[in-house]
Structures are given as structure tokens and as C-alpha cells.
Motif scaffolding. Structure first.
Motif, PDB file in Angstrom:
ATOM      1  N   ILE A 173      45.566  45.851  35.393  1.00 24.61           N
ATOM      2  CA  ILE A 173      45.186  46.677  34.241  1.00 24.61           C
ATOM      3  C   ILE A 173      46.175  47.834  34.092  1.00 24.61           C
ATOM      4  CG2 ILE A 173      43.421  48.206  33.257  1.00 24.61           C
ATOM      5  CD1 ILE A 173      42.729  45.133  33.205  1.00 24.61           C
ATOM      6  N   ASN A 215      42.892  43.307  40.197  1.00 24.67           N
ATOM      7  CA  ASN A 215      42.464  43.624  38.831  1.00 24.67           C
ATOM      8  C   ASN A 215      42.833  45.055  38.442  1.00 24.67           C
ATOM      9  OD1 ASN A 215      41.401  41.055  38.655  1.00 24.67           O
ATOM     10  ND2 ASN A 215      39.289  41.702  38.995  1.00 24.67           N
ATOM     11  N   SER A 273      37.362  36.607  37.226  1.00 22.61           N
ATOM     12  CA  SER A 273      37.343  38.024  37.577  1.00 22.61           C
ATOM     13  C   SER A 273      38.418  38.817  36.819  1.00 22.61           C
ATOM     14  CB  SER A 273      37.483  38.192  39.095  1.00 22.61           C
ATOM     15  OG  SER A 273      37.486  39.554  39.442  1.00 22.61           O
ATOM     16  N   PRO A 274      39.695  38.390  36.815  1.00 24.24           N
ATOM     17  CA  PRO A 274      40.689  39.127  36.020  1.00 24.24           C
ATOM     18  C   PRO A 274      40.386  39.058  34.515  1.00 24.24           C
ATOM     19  CG  PRO A 274      41.785  37.743  37.636  1.00 24.24           C
ATOM     20  CD  PRO A 274      40.339  37.367  37.646  1.00 24.24           C
ATOM     21  N   TRP A 275      39.856  37.933  34.057  1.00 25.99           N
ATOM     22  CA  TRP A 275      39.495  37.773  32.636  1.00 25.99           C
ATOM     23  C   TRP A 275      38.492  38.853  32.238  1.00 25.99           C
ATOM     24  CZ3 TRP A 275      40.968  33.555  29.375  1.00 25.99           C
ATOM     25  CH2 TRP A 275      40.282  33.470  28.141  1.00 25.99           C
ATOM     26  N   VAL A 284      48.701  36.483  33.114  1.00 25.45           N
ATOM     27  CA  VAL A 284      47.992  36.348  34.385  1.00 25.45           C
ATOM     28  C   VAL A 284      48.112  34.900  34.840  1.00 25.45           C
ATOM     29  CG1 VAL A 284      45.759  36.473  35.586  1.00 25.45           C
ATOM     30  CG2 VAL A 284      46.326  38.163  33.818  1.00 25.45           C
ATOM     31  N   LEU A 320      40.698  40.603  44.891  1.00 24.61           N
ATOM     32  CA  LEU A 320      40.559  40.687  43.436  1.00 24.61           C
ATOM     33  C   LEU A 320      40.305  42.095  42.904  1.00 24.61           C
ATOM     34  CD1 LEU A 320      38.744  37.346  42.631  1.00 24.61           C
ATOM     35  CD2 LEU A 320      40.885  38.156  41.577  1.00 24.61           C
ATOM     36  N   GLN A 321      39.554  42.903  43.603  1.00 26.03           N
ATOM     37  CA  GLN A 321      39.284  44.254  43.098  1.00 26.03           C
ATOM     38  C   GLN A 321      40.595  45.033  42.956  1.00 26.03           C
ATOM     39  OE1 GLN A 321      36.262  46.454  45.210  1.00 26.03           O
ATOM     40  NE2 GLN A 321      36.490  48.234  43.920  1.00 26.03           N
ATOM     41  N   GLU A 327      39.349  33.442  40.505  1.00 25.99           N
ATOM     42  CA  GLU A 327      40.648  34.044  40.211  1.00 25.99           C
ATOM     43  C   GLU A 327      40.995  33.933  38.724  1.00 25.99           C
ATOM     44  OE1 GLU A 327      42.458  33.273  44.667  1.00 25.99           O
ATOM     45  OE2 GLU A 327      43.337  32.204  42.989  1.00 25.99           O
ATOM     46  N   ALA A 379      37.935  41.650  33.785  1.00 23.75           N
ATOM     47  CA  ALA A 379      38.575  42.966  33.906  1.00 23.75           C
ATOM     48  C   ALA A 379      39.402  43.280  32.665  1.00 23.75           C
ATOM     49  CB  ALA A 379      39.443  43.018  35.161  1.00 23.75           C
TER      50      ALA A 379
END
Length: 191
Positions: free
Chosen positions: A178, A174, A28-30, A81, A170-171, A25, A32
Motif C-alpha cells: 500500500i 500488505n 488478503s492483498p486484494w 501484485v 501478509l500483514q 495470497e 487491502a
């Protein structure tokens, strides 16, 4: 205006986390944010590095802290985030400086994305009343008691506030963070 391939070009995004953050968590966002042209910055109460967890039970990797929380100000970032992890969320929600940092993003109408146990900190920042959001299932009663309009959904967006339940989301998380971060300030995003 950012181009469609790099909607976060020129934007600096704070990631607030401490020891016990759920590794995927954070990472993955990092990734993205980087892929969208943004510059992620790890902000933490810890001075040097933090240790992530995998599934709240197994130690993960260590991550270097870019800015210690005491030196961080929301005005220096375009968005925030809040990765999850039970230990991370529990520690940050009782950290007065972390709560103030989070609240300041809402006061400045800046977008915030929180996943899993991270909405605990949103409760303590006093920013969930009347807001639509989701979280890890065990936070449902806490959020409802704080006045949130909790939903069991993959991702919930409310005026620049993006929330998701767990790593399985997460997909979608993210993609929405964005989009919201690319839009910038939201007048309905308030403390």
C-alpha cells in the motif's frame, strides 16, 4: 494526492494469477487494496475463472477473471501484485505473455509486489539482478543464481519492489505494498 485514509484512491491495481494461486495470497492483498481505496483487477491467462488452492494441496474458491492476459497492458494499471502458490508461480514463469506483462511494469518504473513463489516469474522477466528481495525459502538458490540479493525477512522493499516469504508475512506485505503503490513510480524500479 490521495488522502491518508485512502492512499490508493483512483488507482487501478493488476493482480496476475492463474489456477493454483495460493488463495490467501490473492484475497488478503486484494482486500487491502480495496480498503486503501484502490481498484483491484484480476488478470489471468485463463478466460473465465481461476481456481485457488489452500496450502498448495486443497482446492479453494474460484475467482472470476476481469481481464484476460492477452488483452492486458501495464500502461492501464498503476501497480502489480503477484500472489504466490507453487502451481501458479510455476505456470506463470513459463508463460511468455505473463513474463512480458510483468517486465513491462519494471520498464515503466511502476511498483510491483510479489510473495512466496511469485518471484519465479521475476527471474524469468530478467528483473532481479542486483535487487534486494525475499521469497519462499525454496526459491533462495534460484534467486541468488539470477543475481538477486536474497534475504530471509518478513518483507523486503527495494525501489518499489515489495517481496515477502509466505502467508505468515501478509500483514507486513500488505502494509508495504500500500505504501509503495501510494508513492507511485520509482525511478530505481527498472527492467
Amino acid at each position: 494526492m490521495a488522502d491518508s485514509q485512502k492512499p490508493l484512491a483512483g488507482r487501478t491495481i493488476a493482480f496476475l494469477a492463474t489456477n493454483g494461486v495460493e488463495q490467501i495470497e490473492l484475497t488478503s492483498p486484494w482486500e487491502a487494496v480495496e480498503a486503501a481505496g484502490g481498484s483491484p483487477v484480476l488478470v489471468s491467462p485463463q478466460a473465465d475463472s481461476i481456481t485457488a488452492m489452500n496450502d498448495d494441496w486443497n482446492h479453494g474458491d474460484s475467482f472470476d477473471v476481469d481481464v484476460q492476459l492477452l488483452a492486458a497492458e501495464a500502461k492501464d494499471y498503476h501497480a502489480l501484485v503477484l500472489p504466490g502458490g507453487t502451481l501458479n508461480g510455476d505456470a506463470l514463469r513459463v508463460d511468455v505473455d505473463a513474463v512480458a506483462f510483468v517486465k513491462s511494469f519494471f520498464e515503466q518504473h511502476k511498483p510491483v509486489a510479489a510473495i512466496c513463489h511469485a518471484p519465479w516469474t521475476l527471474i524469468n522477466a530478467g528483473v532481479v539482478e542486483g535487487r534486494e528481495l525475499t521469497s519462499y525459502k525454496s526459491l533462495e538458490a534460484d534467486l541468488k543464481n539470477a543475481g538477486a540479493l536474497w534475504q530471509d525477512a518478513e518483507v523486503v522493499v527495494d525501489e518499489g519492489l515489495v517481496t515477502s516469504r509466505n502467508p505468515g508475512d501478509l500483514q507486513a506485505f500488505n502494509a508495504k505494498l500500500i505504501e509503495e503503490f501510494g508513492e507511485g513510480r520509482h525511478e530505481g524500479q527498472t527492467a
